[in-house]
Design a protein around this motif. Structure first.
Motif, PDB file in Angstrom:
ATOM      1  N   LYS A  44      -0.823   8.259  -6.993  1.00 23.42           N
ATOM      2  CA  LYS A  44      -2.154   8.861  -6.857  1.00 23.42           C
ATOM      3  C   LYS A  44      -2.623   9.523  -8.156  1.00 23.42           C
ATOM      4  CE  LYS A  44      -5.172   9.549  -3.444  1.00 23.42           C
ATOM      5  NZ  LYS A  44      -5.440   8.647  -2.283  1.00 23.42           N
ATOM      6  N   LYS A  54      -7.856   1.324  -6.710  1.00 23.94           N
ATOM      7  CA  LYS A  54      -8.963   2.030  -6.057  1.00 23.94           C
ATOM      8  C   LYS A  54      -8.438   3.049  -5.043  1.00 23.94           C
ATOM      9  CE  LYS A  54     -13.071   0.936  -3.325  1.00 23.94           C
ATOM     10  NZ  LYS A  54     -13.754  -0.187  -2.630  1.00 23.94           N
ATOM     11  N   ALA A  55      -7.516   2.600  -4.205  1.00 26.10           N
ATOM     12  CA  ALA A  55      -6.969   3.497  -3.176  1.00 26.10           C
ATOM     13  C   ALA A  55      -6.234   4.668  -3.828  1.00 26.10           C
ATOM     14  CB  ALA A  55      -6.028   2.725  -2.255  1.00 26.10           C
ATOM     15  N   ALA A  56      -5.584   4.419  -4.950  1.00 23.31           N
ATOM     16  CA  ALA A  56      -4.806   5.479  -5.614  1.00 23.31           C
ATOM     17  C   ALA A  56      -5.679   6.313  -6.545  1.00 23.31           C
ATOM     18  CB  ALA A  56      -3.634   4.865  -6.396  1.00 23.31           C
ATOM     19  N   GLU A  57      -6.948   5.948  -6.661  1.00 23.14           N
ATOM     20  CA  GLU A  57      -7.877   6.669  -7.542  1.00 23.14           C
ATOM     21  C   GLU A  57      -7.283   6.889  -8.930  1.00 23.14           C
ATOM     22  OE1 GLU A  57      -8.317   9.969  -4.784  1.00 23.14           O
ATOM     23  OE2 GLU A  57     -10.325   9.286  -4.255  1.00 23.14           O
ATOM     24  N   HIS A  86      -0.465  -2.861 -13.059  1.00 22.18           N
ATOM     25  CA  HIS A  86      -0.128  -3.533 -11.802  1.00 22.18           C
ATOM     26  C   HIS A  86      -0.134  -5.024 -12.049  1.00 22.18           C
ATOM     27  CE1 HIS A  86      -0.059  -4.743  -7.588  1.00 22.18           C
ATOM     28  NE2 HIS A  86       0.192  -3.491  -7.249  1.00 22.18           N
ATOM     29  N   GLU A 113      -7.397  -3.249  -5.480  1.00 25.93           N
ATOM     30  CA  GLU A 113      -7.352  -2.464  -4.234  1.00 25.93           C
ATOM     31  C   GLU A 113      -6.398  -1.280  -4.366  1.00 25.93           C
ATOM     32  OE1 GLU A 113      -9.215  -2.835  -1.733  1.00 25.93           O
ATOM     33  OE2 GLU A 113      -9.925  -4.924  -1.793  1.00 25.93           O
ATOM     34  N   ILE A 114      -5.238  -1.547  -4.955  1.00 24.29           N
ATOM     35  CA  ILE A 114      -4.236  -0.483  -5.117  1.00 24.29           C
ATOM     36  C   ILE A 114      -4.783   0.601  -6.064  1.00 24.29           C
ATOM     37  CG2 ILE A 114      -1.937   0.055  -6.066  1.00 24.29           C
ATOM     38  CD1 ILE A 114      -1.734  -1.389  -3.398  1.00 24.29           C
ATOM     39  N   GLN A 164       0.794  -1.231   0.000  1.00 22.85           N
ATOM     40  CA  GLN A 164       0.000   0.000   0.000  1.00 22.85           C
ATOM     41  C   GLN A 164       0.825   1.279   0.000  1.00 22.85           C
ATOM     42  OE1 GLN A 164      -2.452  -1.701   3.162  1.00 22.85           O
ATOM     43  NE2 GLN A 164      -4.238  -0.799   2.117  1.00 22.85           N
ATOM     44  N   VAL A 213       0.699   3.714  -2.967  1.00 22.48           N
ATOM     45  CA  VAL A 213      -0.526   4.430  -3.336  1.00 22.48           C
ATOM     46  C   VAL A 213      -0.297   5.937  -3.459  1.00 22.48           C
ATOM     47  CG1 VAL A 213      -2.812   5.117  -2.502  1.00 22.48           C
ATOM     48  CG2 VAL A 213      -2.140   2.690  -2.514  1.00 22.48           C
ATOM     49  N   GLU A 214       0.403   6.483  -2.482  1.00 22.47           N
ATOM     50  CA  GLU A 214       0.622   7.928  -2.469  1.00 22.47           C
ATOM     51  C   GLU A 214       1.364   8.403  -3.722  1.00 22.47           C
ATOM     52  OE1 GLU A 214       2.911  11.184   0.426  1.00 22.47           O
ATOM     53  OE2 GLU A 214       2.994   9.024   0.848  1.00 22.47           O
TER      54      GLU A 214
END
Lengths: 308, 308
Positions: free
Chosen positions: A225, A260-263, A232, A257-258, A218, A221-222
């Motif tokens: 972004k 989604k979290a990273a939009e 991936h 998941e990655i 995770q 993610v930042e």
């Protein structure tokens, strides 16, 4: 829009199949080509893609596993046979030159061009390439050996001038470049015409992130972004979650998941295990988490930041 | 007839094209596989052929040019991922182990099997492999670096017993193996029944000769005399005769000359230069000299000594 395309040359994992080559892809940014990973057969796939070998000056290797770099020898040798004269730059984690150097010295004795190795540490993000149109930064990943992904960020382009306003304010030609780059215009009477009245903003910059090979991580993610396109890895389906963890790979759902979290705007999954006869099970697991996902496949070309 | 097949995995030359892989082929003799040369992509082509990876125990490398051995790393690595336990033997001119050893030590750390390198001198013909069904001898060639071809010679098989005569002379079962191998039968009355009355001869032994890369080199004719199948390189057409000589390669007509002088039964030409969009010009030049010629192509399987 200027060209920003991703070409998939190979998207299998360590064991090639009759359907998938080992990992390799090419980013085509305004007709400059950047290769990412170079598994066995990359040069054959590159030829099939009809991309121009002479436009390739930089190769980025994510990590020192055979399925990501065994194609380098053939590629370098072929570029020599084609009479290349421009330098070729190979960017990789530490150790590649020591391994490939003696092979190149023996098999590619009379190269018509020079090969430069640029090696980096994979612990922190590093800017490893930068020109007028793009920068490339490493994305530290978590795999069995030092490994990183790559973030391609397009540079902002000059604003578009509004021809009618330029005529209306009688802006001289020699002022145009400054104005495209954001300057206001001061006319002979000393009146300031603000830049936003003379130009419209250029298209937003586009970004592509490549993340393979990696366990579910995770921390990335930042850094990725909001990218337009994320590649991936999705080596395994949910049933092989334990095996994914053990081998430092990701499941299809984890790739989702990655994303989604990273939009991110779009996700493409790849690095498929040879056990899947077709990858629809992987796609279904990813889209359950992140709908805007496609499967990588050989010879696929994706328009980065383009309409779907 | 027991199986004796030649599978072409790749028949291009140094520069791969969208049509041809680099050089590699597999001899299937009674379900034992022998690989000859291992250019980039050989393992993908081997998978496509549906031949069983586990039946492959010996790889023969003709010379140390990349287009004949760059596929070894991927092949060795894949055999490991498949959980192989049997030893793999690589036969080549001197120098291969020194070059590939460090790469294997790094990229194939935890192989489940052992790789043995057997290196030989290319100046004189040498018997480099021998088992109950086949022998392999090197064929010294003339190229820019030490290089040799390979002569595969089937071993004679036991005679066929004639069931009716065995019954007629009341030959006991325990005598049969001796008789198959040529012994006469002595009956309880001391009467000698000559072997030729009890058996018919087995099929004649079959031979395959691989000759690539080489300039026109008549010295090989004696060694390959009368083989059932000859693979001879035909890199260039007649118009490039000077270039063939300069680079120690052969023209299509020269391949035909060798086949004719050696009175081989069938010729297959390959190692085509990338300049030919299709090889019909090469085939025409060869058949003008030696009619029973075919063009190699990827995924072609030839029955050695078989009917046409």
């Amino acid at each position: 829009m200027e060209k920003f395309e991703l070409h998939i040359l190979g998207c299998g994992s360590a064991l090639p199949t009759t359907r998938h080559f080992a990992t390799s892809q090419v980013v085509n940014l305004r007709e400059k080509l950047f290769m990412i990973d170079c598994g066995e057969g990359a040069q054959m796939q590159l030829r099939k893609s009809r991309l121009k070998f002479s436009r390739l000056n930089h190769v980025f290797i994510s990590h020192l596993h055979g399925d990501h770099c065994f194609g380098l020898l053939g590629l370098i040798s072929t570029l020599g046979l084609l009479g290349r004269t421009a330098d070729l730059h190979i960017h990789s984690p530490h150790g590649l030159e020591e391994l490939f150097g003696p092979m190149l010295a023996f098999f590619c004795k009379n190269l018509t061009y020079k090969v430069f190795f640029h090696e980096f540490d994979t612990k922190e993000p590093l800017l490893i390439y930068d020109d007028r149109s793009v920068s490339v930064t490493t994305i530290p990943l978590r795999h069995r050996v030092p490994c990183c992904g790559f973030l391609f960020e397009e540079k902002p382009r000059p604003n578009h001038i509004i021809r009618e306003m330029i005529d209306f304010y009688q802006v001289p030609v020699y002022e145009l470049n400054r104005i495209k780059n954001g300057a206001d215009f001061v006319n002979p009477e000393g009146e300031v015409i603000p830049n936003e009245r003379l130009t419209r903003p250029s298209e937003p910059v586009r970004k592509y992130a490549y993340c393979s090979d990696t366990s579910f991580y995770q921390k990335i993610v930042e850094q990725i972004k909001g990218v337009d396109l994320l590649f991936h890895e999705a080596t395994f389906a949910q049933t092989e979650k334990a095996r994914a963890k053990e081998t430092y790979h990701s499941t299809a759902a984890q790739a989702g998941e990655i994303a989604k979290a990273a939009e991110v705007k779009q996700l493409v999954i790849g690095h498929f295990s040879a056990r899947y006869e077709n990858e629809s099970v992987l796609l279904a697991e990813t889209t359950a988490v992140f709908p805007n996902t496609i499967l990588a496949k050989e010879n696929l070309c994706i328009n980065v930041g383009g309409e779907e």
